[in-house]
Write a protein that holds these residues in place. Sequence first.
Motif, PDB file in Angstrom:
ATOM      1  N   LEU A 615      10.087 -13.866   7.571  1.00  0.00           N
ATOM      2  CA  LEU A 615      10.857 -13.435   6.470  1.00  0.00           C
ATOM      3  C   LEU A 615      12.088 -12.585   7.049  1.00  0.00           C
ATOM      4  N   HIS A 616      13.202 -12.639   6.315  1.00  0.00           N
ATOM      5  CA  HIS A 616      14.409 -11.712   6.978  1.00  0.00           C
ATOM      6  C   HIS A 616      14.692 -10.821   5.874  1.00  0.00           C
ATOM      7  N   ARG A 617      13.848 -10.547   4.609  1.00  0.00           N
ATOM      8  CA  ARG A 617      14.309  -9.362   3.882  1.00  0.00           C
ATOM      9  C   ARG A 617      12.943  -8.973   3.518  1.00  0.00           C
ATOM     10  N   PHE A 618      12.903  -7.604   3.768  1.00  0.00           N
ATOM     11  CA  PHE A 618      11.864  -6.796   3.269  1.00  0.00           C
ATOM     12  C   PHE A 618      12.078  -5.394   3.514  1.00  0.00           C
ATOM     13  N   SER A 619      11.151  -4.471   2.984  1.00  0.00           N
ATOM     14  CA  SER A 619      11.589  -3.306   2.662  1.00  0.00           C
ATOM     15  C   SER A 619       9.999  -2.315   2.706  1.00  0.00           C
ATOM     16  N   HIS A 620      10.412  -0.907   3.236  1.00  0.00           N
ATOM     17  CA  HIS A 620       9.364  -0.125   3.176  1.00  0.00           C
ATOM     18  C   HIS A 620       9.505   0.987   2.208  1.00  0.00           C
ATOM     19  N   HIS A 621       8.642   1.214   1.110  1.00  0.00           N
ATOM     20  CA  HIS A 621       9.009   2.339   0.314  1.00  0.00           C
ATOM     21  C   HIS A 621       7.699   3.452   0.569  1.00  0.00           C
ATOM     22  N   THR A 622       8.047   4.664   0.390  1.00  0.00           N
ATOM     23  CA  THR A 622       7.091   5.825   0.575  1.00  0.00           C
ATOM     24  C   THR A 622       6.436   6.082  -0.742  1.00  0.00           C
ATOM     25  N   ALA A 623       5.213   5.829  -0.832  1.00  0.00           N
ATOM     26  CA  ALA A 623       4.361   6.091  -2.121  1.00  0.00           C
ATOM     27  C   ALA A 623       4.572   7.533  -2.762  1.00  0.00           C
ATOM     28  N   PRO A 624       4.832   7.780  -3.984  1.00  0.00           N
ATOM     29  CA  PRO A 624       4.842   9.128  -4.453  1.00  0.00           C
ATOM     30  C   PRO A 624       3.560   9.910  -4.203  1.00  0.00           C
ATOM     31  N   SER A 625       3.540  11.134  -4.091  1.00  0.00           N
ATOM     32  CA  SER A 625       2.348  12.126  -4.035  1.00  0.00           C
ATOM     33  C   SER A 625       1.739  12.193  -5.513  1.00  0.00           C
ATOM     34  N   LEU A 626       0.413  11.775  -5.760  1.00  0.00           N
ATOM     35  CA  LEU A 626       0.102  11.942  -7.190  1.00  0.00           C
ATOM     36  C   LEU A 626      -0.867  13.026  -7.223  1.00  0.00           C
ATOM     37  N   PHE A 627      -1.583  13.615  -6.306  1.00  0.00           N
ATOM     38  CA  PHE A 627      -2.486  14.807  -6.219  1.00  0.00           C
ATOM     39  C   PHE A 627      -1.986  15.692  -5.368  1.00  0.00           C
ATOM     40  N   GLN A 628      -2.557  16.914  -5.575  1.00  0.00           N
ATOM     41  CA  GLN A 628      -2.100  18.068  -4.907  1.00  0.00           C
ATOM     42  C   GLN A 628      -3.198  17.819  -3.594  1.00  0.00           C
ATOM     43  N   HIS A 629      -4.514  17.518  -4.122  1.00  0.00           N
ATOM     44  CA  HIS A 629      -5.657  17.863  -3.361  1.00  0.00           C
ATOM     45  C   HIS A 629      -6.556  16.416  -3.378  1.00  0.00           C
ATOM     46  N   ILE A 630      -6.942  16.023  -2.552  1.00  0.00           N
ATOM     47  CA  ILE A 630      -8.141  14.767  -2.890  1.00  0.00           C
ATOM     48  C   ILE A 630      -9.196  14.995  -1.811  1.00  0.00           C
ATOM     49  N   LEU A 644      -8.636   3.016   3.753  1.00  0.00           N
ATOM     50  CA  LEU A 644      -8.606   3.764   2.762  1.00  0.00           C
ATOM     51  C   LEU A 644      -8.185   5.216   2.789  1.00  0.00           C
ATOM     52  N   LEU A 645      -8.408   5.756   4.162  1.00  0.00           N
ATOM     53  CA  LEU A 645      -8.202   6.936   4.498  1.00  0.00           C
ATOM     54  C   LEU A 645      -6.599   6.970   4.336  1.00  0.00           C
ATOM     55  N   SER A 646      -5.865   6.120   5.024  1.00  0.00           N
ATOM     56  CA  SER A 646      -4.478   5.963   5.265  1.00  0.00           C
ATOM     57  C   SER A 646      -3.656   5.907   3.998  1.00  0.00           C
ATOM     58  N   VAL A 647      -4.239   5.048   3.090  1.00  0.00           N
ATOM     59  CA  VAL A 647      -3.780   4.913   1.728  1.00  0.00           C
ATOM     60  C   VAL A 647      -3.853   6.404   0.799  1.00  0.00           C
ATOM     61  N   LEU A 648      -5.098   6.768   1.027  1.00  0.00           N
ATOM     62  CA  LEU A 648      -5.410   8.259   0.159  1.00  0.00           C
ATOM     63  C   LEU A 648      -4.504   9.239   0.598  1.00  0.00           C
ATOM     64  N   ASN A 649      -4.295   9.122   1.986  1.00  0.00           N
ATOM     65  CA  ASN A 649      -3.162  10.213   2.493  1.00  0.00           C
ATOM     66  C   ASN A 649      -2.055  10.219   2.116  1.00  0.00           C
ATOM     67  N   THR A 650      -1.343   9.003   1.496  1.00  0.00           N
ATOM     68  CA  THR A 650      -0.047   9.088   1.184  1.00  0.00           C
ATOM     69  C   THR A 650       0.029   9.296  -0.429  1.00  0.00           C
ATOM     70  N   LEU A 651      -0.960   9.354  -1.102  1.00  0.00           N
ATOM     71  CA  LEU A 651      -1.152   9.848  -2.379  1.00  0.00           C
ATOM     72  C   LEU A 651      -1.469  11.233  -2.812  1.00  0.00           C
ATOM     73  N   THR A 652      -1.424  12.287  -1.453  1.00  0.00           N
ATOM     74  CA  THR A 652      -1.800  13.502  -2.048  1.00  0.00           C
ATOM     75  C   THR A 652      -0.979  14.337  -0.711  1.00  0.00           C
ATOM     76  N   ASP A 653      -1.133  15.689  -1.239  1.00  0.00           N
ATOM     77  CA  ASP A 653      -0.387  16.677  -0.517  1.00  0.00           C
ATOM     78  C   ASP A 653      -1.340  17.210   0.760  1.00  0.00           C
ATOM     79  N   GLU A 654      -2.815  17.198   0.367  1.00  0.00           N
ATOM     80  CA  GLU A 654      -3.464  17.588   1.402  1.00  0.00           C
ATOM     81  C   GLU A 654      -5.049  16.769   1.238  1.00  0.00           C
ATOM     82  N   LEU A 655      -5.448  16.466   2.167  1.00  0.00           N
ATOM     83  CA  LEU A 655      -6.652  15.286   2.161  1.00  0.00           C
ATOM     84  C   LEU A 655      -7.672  16.056   2.883  1.00  0.00           C
TER      85      LEU A 655
END
Length: 897
Positions: A615-630, A644-655
């Motif tokens: 593939l010659h075209r691709f992009s990486h987007h940072t997921a928005p933080s949905l929760f203050q704490h998980i 699972l931990l890696s994805v949850l870490n992108t959805l919160t400010d603090e894990l």
Amino acid sequence: MDIHLLDLPLLTVNEQWQVLDCNQAASALLSLTVKGDRHHDFFDFCQLTDTYEQSCTFLNQTPGSSAQALLACGTQLNMLISGNLTSETCLILNPVKHPRQSYLNELAELALQCGDIGVWQVSADFEQPYFSRTFCELLHCRTLSSWQDFINLIYEDDKPLALSFIEEHIQSNVRLKFEFRVMLDSVPHWFELSGDQRRNSDTQLSLFGILRECTQEKQMLIHLNNAHESRRIALEAGKVGTWRVSKQNTRWHWDWDPQTSAIFDLAAQDTGSYEKWLERIHPQDRERVSNGLKEALETGEDFEHVFRAVLPNKDELHIFAKGVVTDDGYGNHCRLDGVCVDQSEVYRAYSKLSQLNAELETRVKNRTSDLKCAVTKAEQASRAKSDFLAMISHELRTPMNAIIGSLELLSLQKHNPEEMELLETASVSAKNLVDILNDILDINKIEAGKLELEFREFDISKTLHNVLLTFASNAEKRRVNLKVIESEQLPTMLYCDENRIRQVLFNLLSNAIKFSGPPAKASGNVVIEVDWQVQSHSQGELSILVKDNGIGIDEKTQKKLFHPFTQADKSTTRVYGGTGLGLAISRKIVDLMGGRIGLKSKLDRGSIFRVCIPLHRFSHHTAPSLFQHIYVIPAHSTQLHPHLLSVLNTLTDELHQIDLNQLTSPIGSGTLVCCCVESEQELTALKAYREILTEHKVLVCHQTGVTEKLRAILPDAAPLNVSLATRYGITRQAMHLLTHTIGKQANCADTEQTPPGETQSKEQETQASMSGLRPGILLVEDNTFNQNLMVKQLAKLGYTCTLAENGEQGFESWQRDEYKLILTDCHMPVVDGYEMAKRIRQTEKQLARKAIPIVAVTGAAVKNELENCHLYGINDCIGKPVQLERFKSVIEKWYGK
């Protein structure tokens, strides 16, 4: 060398010029006594007459130096120092009777040494031989004590010849001269031995002569002879003769080699006869060749002609002749050298080749004509096949639309479990039949080279999630453990054909699940790994690996597995089902994308399919933080899933990782609790803490088979199967919890603010709107079964419609009444859907009416169907069989626009 054996006056001295020894001739010349005068100074017997500068080299005893001396008796001596006779310094004494002769003897001695010429002497009975130092050095030996030692050095093959030469010389007094070989350092060297004989005063016969090495001359002669022989063979093999014309005085003289005589069949006595040679030339070419020779001799230009020759036996030859003129250095042309080549065989071969080319061209023309006819027939057959498949597609999809739609409507009603099982079986079978039909049409497009790709951006994690949802239920029924491993480096968006990648995933997963569970094995395991390899800043490679522990494939079948209609065994279709088209289609799709697909498999061990797509075209987007704490509550039996931990870490400010007993009431709304459940004990723990968990947004990560129990314990919790967890699936469940809570809070707020009477009024309005059907849809369909089905489907969706059986009736109905949407089949008698749409668009343009949305409901499964519809003014296209969800989304999109 013993100096007493020689007649020359010789004596030896040491470095102090003391006399060590002398022969009889030297003793008589110097009046020496053999014993009494030894160790006397040599200059006691003579006095040097040369100047000091002239005699300096002699006094230094330099080999080859000479000097003149005067004896007490007045005799003059010429003295020469020789280093070849003995190991000590040896003086050769020569009384000066004839000064010039003495000088010549000295020069001869020096010449022999400088020319690497060895001197030898032996008696007729081969006793008391003399070999000079140069003689021994040439043969790479220090000394030769006897004549036999010399004979032993001669190469075995040359020894009899050498002995015969020497014997003939002694008997016949023929001058001695012959060549022989000696092996020196395992390399043969050539030598020439020459000599003569003489008799002394006692009439004794002795032999003497010289030896010189002639290896280089011999090698040159051998190479020259080989070159001449090679040239002769090459000229004879190529039928090439050489000739020459040279000028002597004012006349030109001809000469040629035997090969030229053989080519023109001339006798030996005819060599050099220009007239005889000219007679052999064909009469039609004779004058041209003769004039060409004269012109070359006069102008100096090269002679080059092709002509015919006629032999006495009437054979005709084709000759190529070329000659080059040389001059005498003064600009006068004196010689013409050339060759003549017999090209008769080449000419005959060329004639045959020309004839064959003419025949071949005729054949090619005929074959080309036949090929054009065959291509035309093949194209007609291909078009006929495509038309037939398109017609079959429409004809099959029309009744399949009625079957699947009817089963879908029936499944929405209440039935007992047995009836529901029968309906589900019939629905799955009908959908499988549609899938088989789609595979056959895809293979047809691939063979016709019409399969094209649609490139657009999409989320590969979402695609993977949807595919897993589709197969999760089937895998559970077949007792197959399905697991996904998604790379953390996977880009957020890829630019490729999502539908075709989904199709490849469907084919590979379907086969893996099919051949891993019963009846293949009691239970199976299927793992899908999706990885991403970065190759440069603008290029990467998507890697999809599907592994199973099923029945496997033997090596013979692996070689043809990607061909259409190929399965591992004839019984495969009966036992497992399928058409054998899935892998063939997948390979063609991957090839079109520039990728590759491979397979490793062993019988009864399982299979591994690997797909790599660049593939010659691709992009990486940072997921928005949905929760203050998980807060993550891990299972006690296993470690947390790293993805699972890696994805949850992108959805919160603090894990945070805590135990269940540490969970407290939420401080704010921006928290999420993730509970991992691996056993019945952990389910019981969740039940014990249900009251506090209901206050939180809860994501429960579990294994297959506990979904119903989780719903009973925590009905508002979002379940997540860890084995099938993708980045998109985890984020989607988290978003669901967030939006679901917000929705509940909004509903509660509305309930509190709205008076009871007003709420009752709104509910009554909603029930009233649901009981009535919205009008304004014109349905144009010629098939009665599809008419009844689609009317019921529209009613189920809350719409009523007006029916028309063909495009003519549909156009007239549109002219009479007002509609918000037209649903039309494309292939109908009288006037089809395309023509009806065309007429409507033309009339709208003439009357300046607002364009009504037209949606085609077609059974054709052709990729460019939507583009074809747009050409006639049709807005959208939906394929048969029509399912309610798809039908609903299309109608809501266009109704009333």
